[in-house]
Design a protein around this motif. Structure first.
Motif, mmCIF file in Angstrom:
data_model
loop_
_atom_site.group_PDB
_atom_site.id
_atom_site.type_symbol
_atom_site.label_atom_id
_atom_site.label_comp_id
_atom_site.label_asym_id
_atom_site.label_seq_id
_atom_site.Cartn_x
_atom_site.Cartn_y
_atom_site.Cartn_z
ATOM 1 N N GLN A 197 0.843 -1.188 0.000
ATOM 2 C CA GLN A 197 0.000 0.000 0.000
ATOM 3 C C GLN A 197 0.884 1.245 0.000
ATOM 4 O OE1 GLN A 197 -2.052 -0.815 3.664
ATOM 5 N NE2 GLN A 197 -0.653 0.455 4.884
ATOM 6 N N ASP A 198 0.279 2.411 -0.302
ATOM 7 C CA ASP A 198 1.019 3.671 -0.249
ATOM 8 C C ASP A 198 1.502 3.932 1.179
ATOM 9 O OD1 ASP A 198 0.457 3.944 -2.893
ATOM 10 O OD2 ASP A 198 -1.026 5.544 -2.667
ATOM 11 N N LEU A 199 2.663 4.567 1.281
ATOM 12 C CA LEU A 199 3.259 4.807 2.587
ATOM 13 C C LEU A 199 3.516 6.293 2.814
ATOM 14 C CD1 LEU A 199 5.934 1.931 2.534
ATOM 15 C CD2 LEU A 199 3.631 1.858 3.533
ATOM 16 N N HIS A 200 3.593 6.687 4.089
ATOM 17 C CA HIS A 200 3.914 8.061 4.477
ATOM 18 C C HIS A 200 5.431 8.227 4.461
ATOM 19 C CE1 HIS A 200 4.309 11.737 6.782
ATOM 20 N NE2 HIS A 200 2.984 11.883 6.832
ATOM 21 N N SER A 201 5.919 9.240 3.724
ATOM 22 C CA SER A 201 7.369 9.404 3.588
ATOM 23 C C SER A 201 8.040 9.781 4.909
ATOM 24 C CB SER A 201 7.684 10.452 2.522
ATOM 25 O OG SER A 201 7.229 11.740 2.935
ATOM 26 N N ILE A 209 12.841 0.605 -0.229
ATOM 27 C CA ILE A 209 13.323 0.966 -1.560
ATOM 28 C C ILE A 209 12.091 1.363 -2.376
ATOM 29 C CG2 ILE A 209 14.489 0.146 -3.647
ATOM 30 C CD1 ILE A 209 16.045 -1.794 -1.861
ATOM 31 N N GLU A 210 12.016 2.618 -2.738
ATOM 32 C CA GLU A 210 10.779 3.159 -3.298
ATOM 33 C C GLU A 210 10.624 2.818 -4.776
ATOM 34 O OE1 GLU A 210 10.430 7.300 -2.421
ATOM 35 O OE2 GLU A 210 11.102 7.069 -0.346
ATOM 36 N N ILE A 288 8.892 9.896 -23.319
ATOM 37 C CA ILE A 288 8.278 9.499 -22.056
ATOM 38 C C ILE A 288 7.058 10.386 -21.832
ATOM 39 C CG2 ILE A 288 8.621 9.282 -19.566
ATOM 40 C CD1 ILE A 288 11.627 8.931 -20.169
ATOM 41 N N HIS A 289 5.898 9.757 -21.671
ATOM 42 C CA HIS A 289 4.640 10.511 -21.675
ATOM 43 C C HIS A 289 4.052 10.783 -20.296
ATOM 44 C CE1 HIS A 289 4.729 9.860 -25.968
ATOM 45 N NE2 HIS A 289 4.805 8.558 -25.776
ATOM 46 N N GLY A 290 4.338 9.950 -19.343
ATOM 47 C CA GLY A 290 3.756 10.191 -18.021
ATOM 48 C C GLY A 290 3.983 9.021 -17.081
ATOM 49 N N ILE A 291 3.596 9.216 -15.817
ATOM 50 C CA ILE A 291 3.731 8.175 -14.799
ATOM 51 C C ILE A 291 2.394 8.048 -14.064
ATOM 52 C CG2 ILE A 291 4.885 7.440 -12.687
ATOM 53 C CD1 ILE A 291 7.389 8.829 -13.635
ATOM 54 N N GLU A 292 1.766 6.918 -14.217
ATOM 55 C CA GLU A 292 0.506 6.638 -13.528
ATOM 56 C C GLU A 292 0.802 6.205 -12.096
ATOM 57 O OE1 GLU A 292 -3.109 3.358 -13.897
ATOM 58 O OE2 GLU A 292 -2.013 3.966 -15.698
ATOM 59 N N GLY A 293 0.015 6.706 -11.160
ATOM 60 C CA GLY A 293 0.223 6.369 -9.756
ATOM 61 C C GLY A 293 1.021 7.400 -9.004
ATOM 62 N N ALA A 294 1.686 8.299 -9.727
ATOM 63 C CA ALA A 294 2.454 9.368 -9.089
ATOM 64 C C ALA A 294 1.538 10.542 -8.760
ATOM 65 C CB ALA A 294 3.576 9.819 -10.006
ATOM 66 N N PHE A 295 1.878 11.268 -7.734
ATOM 67 C CA PHE A 295 1.092 12.454 -7.374
ATOM 68 C C PHE A 295 1.379 13.572 -8.368
ATOM 69 C CE2 PHE A 295 0.873 16.495 -4.921
ATOM 70 C CZ PHE A 295 -0.497 16.522 -4.760
ATOM 71 N N SER A 296 0.322 14.124 -8.969
ATOM 72 C CA SER A 296 0.522 15.162 -9.985
ATOM 73 C C SER A 296 -0.395 16.369 -9.797
ATOM 74 C CB SER A 296 0.283 14.577 -11.383
ATOM 75 O OG SER A 296 -1.035 14.070 -11.503
ATOM 76 N N ASP A 297 -1.238 16.344 -8.767
ATOM 77 C CA ASP A 297 -2.139 17.475 -8.534
ATOM 78 C C ASP A 297 -1.374 18.658 -7.949
ATOM 79 O OD1 ASP A 297 -4.303 16.017 -9.425
ATOM 80 O OD2 ASP A 297 -4.773 15.231 -7.413
ATOM 81 N N PRO A 298 -1.964 19.870 -8.025
ATOM 82 C CA PRO A 298 -1.315 21.027 -7.388
ATOM 83 C C PRO A 298 -1.172 20.814 -5.885
ATOM 84 C CG PRO A 298 -3.062 21.730 -8.883
ATOM 85 C CD PRO A 298 -3.195 20.252 -8.751
ATOM 86 N N GLY A 299 -0.180 21.474 -5.322
ATOM 87 C CA GLY A 299 0.017 21.353 -3.880
ATOM 88 C C GLY A 299 1.061 20.313 -3.534
ATOM 89 N N THR A 300 1.097 19.913 -2.269
ATOM 90 C CA THR A 300 2.095 18.957 -1.777
ATOM 91 C C THR A 300 1.414 17.706 -1.248
ATOM 92 O OG1 THR A 300 2.086 19.946 0.422
ATOM 93 C CG2 THR A 300 3.689 20.810 -1.170
ATOM 94 N N LYS A 301 2.144 16.595 -1.346
ATOM 95 C CA LYS A 301 1.640 15.335 -0.806
ATOM 96 C C LYS A 301 2.844 14.467 -0.477
ATOM 97 C CE LYS A 301 -1.688 11.629 -1.737
ATOM 98 N NZ LYS A 301 -2.600 11.045 -2.748
ATOM 99 N N ILE A 304 4.548 7.900 -0.510
ATOM 100 C CA ILE A 304 5.404 7.004 -1.285
ATOM 101 C C ILE A 304 4.484 6.053 -2.035
ATOM 102 C CG2 ILE A 304 7.168 5.201 -1.189
ATOM 103 C CD1 ILE A 304 8.152 6.444 1.431
ATOM 104 N N PRO A 305 4.337 6.201 -3.345
ATOM 105 C CA PRO A 305 3.418 5.318 -4.072
ATOM 106 C C PRO A 305 3.871 3.862 -4.007
ATOM 107 C CG PRO A 305 4.065 7.221 -5.416
ATOM 108 C CD PRO A 305 4.978 7.188 -4.227
ATOM 109 N N ALA A 306 2.913 2.971 -3.815
ATOM 110 C CA ALA A 306 3.229 1.547 -3.756
ATOM 111 C C ALA A 306 3.473 0.972 -5.146
ATOM 112 C CB ALA A 306 2.094 0.793 -3.076
ATOM 113 N N LYS A 307 2.843 1.551 -6.134
ATOM 114 C CA LYS A 307 2.996 1.060 -7.512
ATOM 115 C C LYS A 307 2.935 2.237 -8.470
ATOM 116 C CE LYS A 307 -0.392 -1.130 -9.615
ATOM 117 N NZ LYS A 307 -1.346 -2.222 -9.989
ATOM 118 N N VAL A 308 3.878 2.302 -9.397
ATOM 119 C CA VAL A 308 3.904 3.366 -10.395
ATOM 120 C C VAL A 308 4.124 2.738 -11.768
ATOM 121 C CG1 VAL A 308 4.602 5.314 -8.949
ATOM 122 C CG2 VAL A 308 6.332 3.738 -9.821
ATOM 123 N N THR A 309 3.509 3.360 -12.773
ATOM 124 C CA THR A 309 3.593 2.831 -14.137
ATOM 125 C C THR A 309 4.005 3.934 -15.086
ATOM 126 O OG1 THR A 309 1.832 1.233 -13.646
ATOM 127 C CG2 THR A 309 2.365 1.633 -15.977
#
Length: 450
Positions: A197-201, A209-210, A288-301, A304-309
């Motif tokens: 699952q996603d984790l708090h950094s 290992i992220e 390279i077009h993008g990364i699914e699962g990564a945080f991309s909205d405005p602001g901060t978060k 640690i994503p559990a899975k990225v594509t």
């Protein structure tokens, strides 16, 4: 009573719009208010709002279209929004251009071909060749079922077809063009999965290992800062640039400064025209077009994503095979990932494997195209390739065995897929003439040429 009150309200509103159309100091507002007057008070006189206005003149075509979700703020574009919001009129002429979603890609070329046939019929002239149309509206979503339809109709609908003409492309400059090649596209997903699952950094950062770190690390090995593809076997499969091809690129009308200004950059990957065009058209590229699962909205978060594509593509050229590219990319990424000694899992998938297409510019189809362009535009065409992918061209070629030509009429500055996509009235009218002339030239080709 209600009807009377509504009529009075409409009268008052339309009268206010009419007065504002003369009192406003902004030409865009005058057009908008004047259009609103006719829309609310006398819809049956819409055409008068175009006929009575001072230049720019406006004329309309009615098509069902989808619209861009964003609307820029300039007066001209705001007027476009008013029309799009309240009516089905979505392609119209403003300052000599036809604006609308899909105006250049690809509704205007389709209409131009229909009008070319109509011109012969209106003049009671027999068409110089028999014409069949294949028109489909799902290209932007993958054209599901189109390949299967062509296969199914190979021995029926396509059995008597001699040549295939595609107009889903555009000019490179103000000079008319004939397109003789497109690149293919191998599109990949690279998935890295780690924790359940996603984790708090703040809590887990530095202890695991992220997946994101692994993914960025392997993506960095795909291409060098200078644009060199680092995947073994990709560059080696490309045919070298011939002297004839170099001369062809050298003669093409192409302004590099205009190209930079158009896309809004101050430096390109290559500093001369031939190298730039060659890498745009006939060499493979990695994007390279993008990364699914990564945080991309405005602001901060602080997650640690559990899975990225990662999503990336390789535009391939003739002599490259999608199946081989798939193996080369998959093996290479797994070898790079193994060197990281990460406990995370990597999965590489190719989701698109569209082949490139290339034609012979000396084929009678292209000779006929050169003659038709010379007749209509009084100049020789540029012979160009497309950096993008039009999979149906290769499908037509492989399934039917027929020769294909791409004959564009869209301008280099039409802004395909943008909020203000357009087709110039000049290109549209002269393009229709070109299609009429081309049908006549094709009729002169001997049937032995296929």
């Amino acid at each position: 009573y209600i009807i009377v009150m509504l009529f009075i309200l409409l009268l008052l509103f339309s009268s206010a719009c009419f007065l504002f159309s003369f009192s406003s100091g902004d030409p865009g507002d005058r057009y908008m208010y004047f259009f609103s007057f006719f829309f609310f008070f006398c819809p049956f006189c819409w055409f008068l709002s175009f006929a009575l206005l001072p230049p720019p003149l406006l004329s309309c075509f009615s098509f069902p279209l989808s619209f861009s979700p964003s609307f820029p703020q300039s007066k001209c574009k705001r007027f476009m929004y008013i029309i799009n919001k309240y009516s089905d009129i979505v392609i119209f002429i403003l300052l000599g251009n036809l604006y609308g979603r899909g105006a250049s890609d690809n509704k205007a070329p389709v209409l131009a071909w229909i009008h070319a046939v109509e011109a012969y019929q209106t003049l009671s002239m027999d068409l110089p060749v028999n014409v069949k149309f294949v028109i489909e509206g799902m290209e932007e979503t993958g054209s599901n079922g189109l390949d299967a339809m062509i296969m199914a109709q190979r021995d029926t609908f396509f059995s008597e077809v001699d040549y295939i003409i595609i107009s889903d492309c555009g000019w490179l400059s103000r000079r008319p063009a004939l397109t003789y090649g497109t690149r293919g596209n191998c599109y990949f997903f690279a998935e890295v999965e780690g924790p359940k699952q996603d984790l708090h950094s703040g809590v887990y950062g530095g202890t695991v290992i992220e997946p994101m770190t692994d993914l960025i690390g392997i993506l960095d090995t795909l291409i060098s800062p200078s644009g060199k593809i680092l995947i073994p076997g990709i560059r080696e499969a490309v045919a070298p640039l011939s002297d004839e091809e170099w001369k062809m690129y050298q003669d093409i009308q192409f302004d590099m400064d205009n190209y930079k200004n158009k896309i809004g950059v101050n430096q390109l990957m290559y500093s001369n025209k031939v190298d730039l065009l060659a890498h745009m058209w006939r060499y493979p590229t990695v994007s390279i077009h993008g990364i699914e699962g990564a945080f991309s909205d405005p602001g901060t978060k602080t997650v640690i994503p559990a899975k990225v594509t990662a999503k990336f593509s390789i535009r391939q050229v003739p002599d490259m095979d999608p199946a081989m590219v798939k193996k080369q990319v998959t093996d290479y990424l797994h070898s790079v990932f193994a060197k990281r000694k990460s406990p995370n899992k990597l999965k590489v998938t190719m989701v698109i494997g569209a082949k490139p297409w290339l034609a012979d510019t000396h084929h009678p189809l292209y000779e006929a195209g050169k003659v038709a362009i010379k007749r209509v535009f009084n100049m020789d065409p540029d012979l160009i390739r497309e950096g993008g992918t039009i999979p149906i061209a290769r499908t037509f070629q492989d399934v039917t065995g027929k020769s294909i030509i791409m004959m564009p009429i869209g301008g280099f500055d039409d802004g395909l897929h943008s909020q203000n996509e357009k087709m110039s009235r000049y290109n549209y009218i002269e393009g229709t003439k070109l299609f009429i002339a081309y049908l006549n030239e094709v009729s002169q080709i001997k049937r032995t040429s296929v």
